[in-house]
Scaffold this motif. Structure first.
Motif, PDB file in Angstrom:
ATOM      1  N   GLU A 285     -34.287  34.638  24.791  1.00 20.41           N
ATOM      2  CA  GLU A 285     -35.219  34.386  25.900  1.00 20.41           C
ATOM      3  C   GLU A 285     -34.468  33.952  27.152  1.00 20.41           C
ATOM      4  N   VAL A 286     -33.474  33.100  26.977  1.00 15.34           N
ATOM      5  CA  VAL A 286     -32.684  32.634  28.119  1.00 15.34           C
ATOM      6  C   VAL A 286     -31.912  33.798  28.728  1.00 15.34           C
ATOM      7  N   LEU A 287     -31.336  34.643  27.887  1.00 11.49           N
ATOM      8  CA  LEU A 287     -30.612  35.808  28.391  1.00 11.49           C
ATOM      9  C   LEU A 287     -31.533  36.710  29.204  1.00 11.49           C
ATOM     10  N   GLU A 288     -32.705  37.018  28.670  1.00  9.44           N
ATOM     11  CA  GLU A 288     -33.631  37.903  29.387  1.00  9.44           C
ATOM     12  C   GLU A 288     -34.083  37.272  30.700  1.00  9.44           C
ATOM     13  N   ALA A 289     -34.293  35.956  30.720  1.00 11.92           N
ATOM     14  CA  ALA A 289     -34.665  35.263  31.954  1.00 11.92           C
ATOM     15  C   ALA A 289     -33.519  35.307  32.960  1.00 11.92           C
ATOM     16  N   THR A 290     -32.296  35.180  32.471  1.00 11.53           N
ATOM     17  CA  THR A 290     -31.111  35.236  33.332  1.00 11.53           C
ATOM     18  C   THR A 290     -30.966  36.624  33.950  1.00 11.53           C
ATOM     19  N   ILE A 291     -31.185  37.656  33.139  1.00  8.81           N
ATOM     20  CA  ILE A 291     -31.117  39.027  33.647  1.00  8.81           C
ATOM     21  C   ILE A 291     -32.196  39.259  34.693  1.00  8.81           C
ATOM     22  N   GLU A 292     -33.412  38.820  34.400  1.00 15.26           N
ATOM     23  CA  GLU A 292     -34.514  38.982  35.354  1.00 15.26           C
ATOM     24  C   GLU A 292     -34.189  38.290  36.677  1.00 15.26           C
ATOM     25  N   ARG A 293     -33.659  37.075  36.586  1.00 17.02           N
ATOM     26  CA  ARG A 293     -33.319  36.327  37.796  1.00 17.02           C
ATOM     27  C   ARG A 293     -32.194  37.016  38.569  1.00 17.02           C
ATOM     28  N   ALA A 294     -31.186  37.500  37.867  1.00 21.43           N
ATOM     29  CA  ALA A 294     -30.073  38.181  38.534  1.00 21.43           C
ATOM     30  C   ALA A 294     -30.552  39.438  39.248  1.00 21.43           C
ATOM     31  N   GLU A 295     -31.380  40.209  38.587  1.00 27.29           N
ATOM     32  CA  GLU A 295     -31.871  41.445  39.201  1.00 27.29           C
ATOM     33  C   GLU A 295     -32.765  41.156  40.403  1.00 27.29           C
ATOM     34  N   HIS A 296     -33.475  40.049  40.363  1.00 26.95           N
ATOM     35  CA  HIS A 296     -34.353  39.674  41.486  1.00 26.95           C
ATOM     36  C   HIS A 296     -33.555  39.126  42.670  1.00 26.95           C
ATOM     37  N   LEU A 297     -32.540  38.314  42.381  1.00 29.52           N
ATOM     38  CA  LEU A 297     -31.820  37.617  43.448  1.00 29.52           C
ATOM     39  C   LEU A 297     -30.588  38.354  43.965  1.00 29.52           C
ATOM     40  N   ASP A 298     -29.985  39.207  43.151  1.00 27.71           N
ATOM     41  CA  ASP A 298     -28.731  39.822  43.567  1.00 27.71           C
ATOM     42  C   ASP A 298     -28.835  40.701  44.805  1.00 27.71           C
ATOM     43  N   PRO A 299     -29.948  41.393  45.059  1.00 25.02           N
ATOM     44  CA  PRO A 299     -30.000  42.136  46.324  1.00 25.02           C
ATOM     45  C   PRO A 299     -29.810  41.230  47.547  1.00 25.02           C
ATOM     46  N   GLN A 300     -30.167  39.958  47.425  1.00 20.04           N
ATOM     47  CA  GLN A 300     -29.969  38.999  48.515  1.00 20.04           C
ATOM     48  C   GLN A 300     -28.559  38.419  48.510  1.00 20.04           C
ATOM     49  N   LEU A 301     -27.973  38.278  47.323  1.00 24.21           N
ATOM     50  CA  LEU A 301     -26.690  37.594  47.188  1.00 24.21           C
ATOM     51  C   LEU A 301     -25.484  38.518  47.119  1.00 24.21           C
ATOM     52  N   GLY A 302     -25.644  39.666  46.488  1.00 25.35           N
ATOM     53  CA  GLY A 302     -24.523  40.586  46.310  1.00 25.35           C
ATOM     54  C   GLY A 302     -23.420  40.007  45.451  1.00 25.35           C
ATOM     55  N   ALA A 303     -23.783  39.265  44.423  1.00 24.38           N
ATOM     56  CA  ALA A 303     -22.791  38.574  43.601  1.00 24.38           C
ATOM     57  C   ALA A 303     -22.420  39.315  42.325  1.00 24.38           C
ATOM     58  N   VAL A 304     -23.313  40.127  41.801  1.00 27.72           N
ATOM     59  CA  VAL A 304     -23.067  40.797  40.520  1.00 27.72           C
ATOM     60  C   VAL A 304     -22.597  42.220  40.801  1.00 27.72           C
ATOM     61  N   VAL A 305     -21.337  42.486  40.500  1.00 29.69           N
ATOM     62  CA  VAL A 305     -20.783  43.805  40.808  1.00 29.69           C
ATOM     63  C   VAL A 305     -20.750  44.732  39.601  1.00 29.69           C
ATOM     64  N   HIS A 306     -20.859  44.161  38.416  1.00 32.47           N
ATOM     65  CA  HIS A 306     -20.847  44.987  37.196  1.00 32.47           C
ATOM     66  C   HIS A 306     -21.864  44.413  36.223  1.00 32.47           C
ATOM     67  N   ARG A 307     -22.797  45.240  35.818  1.00 26.74           N
ATOM     68  CA  ARG A 307     -23.835  44.813  34.875  1.00 26.74           C
ATOM     69  C   ARG A 307     -23.601  45.502  33.537  1.00 26.74           C
ATOM     70  N   ASP A 308     -23.552  44.697  32.499  1.00 28.48           N
ATOM     71  CA  ASP A 308     -23.423  45.256  31.161  1.00 28.48           C
ATOM     72  C   ASP A 308     -24.366  44.502  30.232  1.00 28.48           C
ATOM     73  N   TYR A 309     -25.628  44.490  30.610  1.00 29.92           N
ATOM     74  CA  TYR A 309     -26.635  43.767  29.847  1.00 29.92           C
ATOM     75  C   TYR A 309     -26.787  44.351  28.443  1.00 29.92           C
ATOM     76  N   ALA A 310     -26.584  45.650  28.312  1.00 34.38           N
ATOM     77  CA  ALA A 310     -26.712  46.286  27.000  1.00 34.38           C
ATOM     78  C   ALA A 310     -25.686  45.729  26.022  1.00 34.38           C
ATOM     79  N   ALA A 311     -24.518  45.367  26.492  1.00 37.09           N
ATOM     80  CA  ALA A 311     -23.503  44.782  25.619  1.00 37.09           C
ATOM     81  C   ALA A 311     -23.823  43.323  25.302  1.00 37.09           C
ATOM     82  N   ALA A 312     -24.461  42.624  26.217  1.00 40.35           N
ATOM     83  CA  ALA A 312     -24.779  41.205  26.012  1.00 40.35           C
ATOM     84  C   ALA A 312     -25.890  41.010  24.993  1.00 40.35           C
ATOM     85  N   ARG A 313     -26.873  41.889  25.018  1.00 45.75           N
ATOM     86  CA  ARG A 313     -28.050  41.684  24.156  1.00 45.75           C
ATOM     87  C   ARG A 313     -27.720  41.588  22.665  1.00 45.75           C
ATOM     88  N   PRO A 314     -26.919  42.484  22.097  1.00 44.82           N
ATOM     89  CA  PRO A 314     -26.655  42.353  20.660  1.00 44.82           C
ATOM     90  C   PRO A 314     -25.764  41.157  20.300  1.00 44.82           C
TER      91      PRO A 314
END
Length: 112
Positions: free
Chosen positions: A39-68
């Motif tokens: 749940e925390v991971l999914e909330a973190t992903i949701e927050r990153a996807e919502h805020l990153d267009p404003q921040l430009g901090a996440v340059v590489h997303r590999d959420y598929a690797a994090a989930r398992p």
């Protein structure tokens, strides 16, 4: 340099609630069973996807690797077991581009 606030409008539920938690509180809540690491991971992903267009901090997303990995990580012995984190692109991480925090470098995935 002026300080700007990010717009958190649109965030809901755990993505909004956990914005105020530091890593210690997040781990304590996972350990107590108040929330799962998933749940925390999914909330973190949701927050990153919502805020990153404003921040430009996440340059590489590999959420598929994090989930398992998250469920097993939460049962680990570390003090921050199950707490999501981001890795700065200053060090090689297998399969992720190393950019040294600058666009001047041509990103190359780190070797296996």
């Amino acid at each position: 340099m002026t300080s700007q606030r990010v717009n958190i409008n649109g965030l809901q539920g755990l993505a909004l609630e956990s914005i105020a938690w530091d890593a210690t509180e997040t781990r304590a809540r996972i350990a107590a069973g108040e929330v799962s690491a998933r749940e925390v991971l999914e909330a973190t992903i949701e927050r990153a996807e919502h805020l990153d267009p404003q921040l430009g901090a996440v340059v590489h997303r590999d959420y598929a690797a994090a989930r398992p990995l998250v469920d097993g990580a939460a049962r680990g012995p570390g003090v921050f077991a199950g707490v999501p984190t981001y890795i700065k692109d200053m060090e090689n991480l297998q399969g992720a581009p190393t950019r040294y925090g600058a666009q001047a470098f041509t990103p190359k995935p780190a070797p296996a």
